[in-house]
Write an enzyme that holds these catalytic residues in place. Sequence first.
Site, PDB file in Angstrom:
ATOM      1  N   ASP A  70       0.867  -1.170   0.000  1.00  0.00           N
ATOM      2  CA  ASP A  70       0.000   0.000   0.000  1.00  0.00           C
ATOM      3  C   ASP A  70       0.908   1.224   0.000  1.00  0.00           C
ATOM      4  OD1 ASP A  70      -1.695   2.107   0.471  1.00  0.00           O
ATOM      5  OD2 ASP A  70      -2.637   1.254   2.261  1.00  0.00           O
ATOM      6  N   VAL A  71       0.980   1.925  -1.130  1.00  0.00           N
ATOM      7  CA  VAL A  71       1.934   3.025  -1.255  1.00  0.00           C
ATOM      8  C   VAL A  71       1.593   4.202  -0.351  1.00  0.00           C
ATOM      9  CG1 VAL A  71       2.710   2.445  -3.586  1.00  0.00           C
ATOM     10  CG2 VAL A  71       0.700   3.928  -3.278  1.00  0.00           C
ATOM     11  N   SER A 150      -1.570  13.556 -15.408  1.00  0.00           N
ATOM     12  CA  SER A 150      -2.718  13.291 -16.284  1.00  0.00           C
ATOM     13  C   SER A 150      -3.072  14.564 -17.024  1.00  0.00           C
ATOM     14  CB  SER A 150      -3.927  12.831 -15.458  1.00  0.00           C
ATOM     15  OG  SER A 150      -5.113  12.833 -16.238  1.00  0.00           O
ATOM     16  N   TYR A 164      -9.236  13.929  -8.124  1.00  0.00           N
ATOM     17  CA  TYR A 164      -8.246  13.288  -8.989  1.00  0.00           C
ATOM     18  C   TYR A 164      -7.449  14.337  -9.764  1.00  0.00           C
ATOM     19  CZ  TYR A 164      -6.449  10.635 -12.999  1.00  0.00           C
ATOM     20  OH  TYR A 164      -5.647  10.093 -13.970  1.00  0.00           O
ATOM     21  N   LYS A 168      -3.325  15.259  -9.687  1.00  0.00           N
ATOM     22  CA  LYS A 168      -2.482  15.134 -10.875  1.00  0.00           C
ATOM     23  C   LYS A 168      -1.799  16.458 -11.209  1.00  0.00           C
ATOM     24  CE  LYS A 168      -2.972  10.789 -11.431  1.00  0.00           C
ATOM     25  NZ  LYS A 168      -1.805   9.904 -11.199  1.00  0.00           N
TER      26      LYS A 168
END
Length: 255
Positions: A70-71, A150, A164, A168
């Site tokens: 789990d990063v 992204s 999100y 990014k």
Amino acid sequence: MDQAMPGLDYSFYFRDRPVLVTGGASGIGLAIVERLLASGAKVAIWDLRGDRLEALAQLHGDRVLAQEVDVADTDAVRAAMAKIVTTWGGLAHLVNNAGIIGRIMTLDAFDADEFQRVLSVNLVSAAQVTAAFVKADGDFGERSIVNLSSIAARTGGMLGNFAYATTKAGIATMTLSMSKELAPKVRVNAMAPGIIDTEIQMDSLGDRAKVDALADIIPMKRLGQPTEVAEAAIWLLSPGSSYTTGSLLDVAGGR
């Protein structure tokens, strides 16, 4: 680009060089893993999909170090990195690919816990994995990092995906900061994929027809393929981009 065209041969450089790819068991991450393996690299794969990690380990043997990590968990990152150092003596390259879209959430239904979850997985994790990578130095000469941003960092993403998109955009800025701090020995670049035909798109939209319809908003009139993103990643990791650091490369079909 002819999608069937074979990629350039980077085996002269990557053979037996150890690389870490986070989120490497599916989608873009898996395409990058496969491209690196085809170039002779040894690849550590961090992911939470234990079944896929096991399959990759069985397929590639000791050329792959498959780790369920789990990063967003600091202790897990440290322990997994220590295992890499023990096994391979350190790392030459890093691809910070792990990330989630998160739950669709408009501001009138803002959930601070969900926002924090996306922030932790997409942005905080990239910082702490990079910090661990820097300490895992070995006798590899120049080292390089590729971070996955992204196109949403510029467009703001789709309605309800602002968490999100925010992370990014953070990746893009963090890449520039890291590149200045770590130069000249470590180059740090980012990629901004557009709409790529991966599981994460299907999971987000839940319908093949809706995914295919996204081609209408792309100037090249098709979705990108994970292999096309992988080809850009391996160039940024390689000496072919030896004077490139702090950059953000769009792989987005013209968006």
